[in-house]
Design a protein around this motif. Structure first.
Motif, PDB file in Angstrom:
ATOM      1  N   SER A 251       0.848  -1.194   0.000  1.00  0.00           N
ATOM      2  CA  SER A 251       0.000   0.000   0.000  1.00  0.00           C
ATOM      3  C   SER A 251       0.880   1.240   0.000  1.00  0.00           C
ATOM      4  N   ASN A 252       1.553   1.459  -1.134  1.00  0.00           N
ATOM      5  CA  ASN A 252       2.395   2.642  -1.283  1.00  0.00           C
ATOM      6  C   ASN A 252       1.774   3.571  -2.322  1.00  0.00           C
ATOM      7  N   CYS A 253       2.517   4.598  -2.746  1.00  0.00           N
ATOM      8  CA  CYS A 253       1.931   5.578  -3.666  1.00  0.00           C
ATOM      9  C   CYS A 253       1.522   4.925  -4.978  1.00  0.00           C
ATOM     10  N   THR A 254       2.342   4.025  -5.503  1.00  0.00           N
ATOM     11  CA  THR A 254       2.064   3.471  -6.826  1.00  0.00           C
ATOM     12  C   THR A 254       1.084   2.305  -6.777  1.00  0.00           C
ATOM     13  N   THR A 255       1.178   1.440  -5.775  1.00  0.00           N
ATOM     14  CA  THR A 255       0.240   0.316  -5.718  1.00  0.00           C
ATOM     15  C   THR A 255      -1.191   0.822  -5.542  1.00  0.00           C
ATOM     16  N   ASN A 256      -1.374   1.931  -4.820  1.00  0.00           N
ATOM     17  CA  ASN A 256      -2.716   2.506  -4.711  1.00  0.00           C
ATOM     18  C   ASN A 256      -3.176   3.051  -6.053  1.00  0.00           C
ATOM     19  N   LEU A 257      -2.271   3.705  -6.795  1.00  0.00           N
ATOM     20  CA  LEU A 257      -2.646   4.233  -8.102  1.00  0.00           C
ATOM     21  C   LEU A 257      -2.979   3.115  -9.081  1.00  0.00           C
ATOM     22  N   VAL A 258      -2.286   1.978  -8.958  1.00  0.00           N
ATOM     23  CA  VAL A 258      -2.567   0.852  -9.848  1.00  0.00           C
ATOM     24  C   VAL A 258      -4.038   0.470  -9.769  1.00  0.00           C
ATOM     25  N   ARG A 259      -4.580   0.452  -8.551  1.00  0.00           N
ATOM     26  CA  ARG A 259      -5.990   0.083  -8.384  1.00  0.00           C
ATOM     27  C   ARG A 259      -6.898   1.096  -9.072  1.00  0.00           C
ATOM     28  N   HIS A 260      -6.522   2.366  -8.996  1.00  0.00           N
ATOM     29  CA  HIS A 260      -7.331   3.396  -9.659  1.00  0.00           C
ATOM     30  C   HIS A 260      -7.169   3.341 -11.179  1.00  0.00           C
TER      31      HIS A 260
END
Length: 335
Positions: A251-260
């Motif tokens: 749950s970092n900056c990029t893994t959260n963006l991946v979901r979006h």
């Protein structure tokens, strides 16, 4: 066979001891830093496991270590995230939104004015955006210097009136606290969605931190961009009411963006090394067709590297427009 069993059980003791030591030292550690004294518990655990191994058997030693690690894990899980700590000034407010039909009112949009990375005039504002007026989205990548593959990623949304609003997934630091990737594995930091003006979140990185910044237009339909925007708003509101811990791996900056980004990608977004090493996340976006693919990736990077344009636009109200203008236009002398 005996040597192999000894090696495996020794590895269990070593890995378990290191993990328990880090968990005890880093979990819940705030601005005061690591709790070194807690690590002595891990030293005692290793000593007990080695004694059991020596005096009884390998199985006893491994059992003691596994039981000890399980106990430490249970203790780690007692730490709960919070939205009410003594936050660093730039993270003092957590944004939230009110949604009424196509109108989204964002509260606590950050708009700091910087003289340096440590000297600024704080400011937040409230603004209403109409999703019917959404025109575009941009994927922003800021590679860090000094660590291979490290980067920060953000997303910016543009509207018909020329406004742009940026969503940045970040560690919510406390006063005096500094980020640690290792600490991020052990419930040390909360996660937050910072929402801000590009004159703050982009200009800070390009003009004051002097990191390379790439602003890639996202290739997606209006419907997908709207779904993308609303998905981030929903996640932001969720964190405002139910805080979560940051996690360096999951749950970092990029893994959260991946979901979006799954809202705009026409293919499944894989979880691979480019999400853990986000300096290469633009390569993943290129592969998925989320950003321009009409020329090789290196040329796409050159096209959307905005530092020269950002320096020429520093402090201007039309900062967002100028960093997206052709380089020769953006670099024209300021009247």
């Amino acid at each position: 066979m005996r040597i192999w069993k000894n090696a495996v059980s020794g590895l269990v003791l070593l890995v378990g001891g290191v993990w328990a030591s880090l968990a005890l030292a880093l979990t819940g550690a705030g601005p005061e830093g690591s709790h070194v004294a807690r690590s002595l518990v891990a030293v005692a655990l290793v000593a007990l496991a080695v004694a059991a191994w020596w005096w009884r058997s390998r199985r006893w030693g491994v059992a003691v270590m596994l039981l000890g690690c399980l106990s430490v894990y249970g203790w780690v899980r007692t730490f709960q995230p919070s939205n009410t700590r003594d936050w660093a000034p730039d993270l003092a407010r957590a944004p939230w939104a009110e949604v009424a039909g196509t109108k989204v009112t964002l509260h606590d949009v950050r708009d700091f004015r910087y003289r340096s990375t440590t000297d600024w005039d704080p400011a937040w504002y409230t603004a209403t955006y109409d999703t019917d007026a959404l025109t575009d989205a941009s994927f922003i990548v800021e590679p860090f210097s000094g660590f291979y593959g490290a980067a920060h990623t953000m997303v910016s949304f543009g509207f018909q009136d020329g406004r742009h609003v940026v969503f940045s997934v970040e560690v919510r630091r406390e006063q005096g606290e500094t980020f640690s990737a290792l600490g991020g594995l052990f419930r040390r930091f909360e996660i937050t969605y910072v929402v801000g003006d590009e004159r703050d979140l982009v200009q800070l990185r390009s003009n004051f931190r002097h990191d390379d910044v790439y602003v890639y237009p996202v290739n997606a339909s209006k419907e997908r961009i709207t779904a993308f925007f609303m998905d981030m708003v929903q996640r932001m509101n969720g964190l405002h009411t139910q805080p979560e811990f940051y996690d360096t791996l999951t749950s970092n900056c990029t893994t959260n963006l991946v979901r979006h980004f799954e809202k705009v990608a026409t293919k499944n977004v894989p979880y691979d090394h480019r999400t853990l090493m986000p300096a290469f996340s633009d390569a993943l976006a290129y592969e998925l067709g989320i950003i321009d693919t009409d020329v090789p990736l290196e040329q796409v990077r050159q096209r959307y590297h905005i530092n020269a344009r950002a320096l020429a636009a520093q402090g201007r109200d039309d900062f967002s427009a100028r960093i997206r203008a052709p380089l020769e236009t953006a670099a024209a002398p300021v009247p």
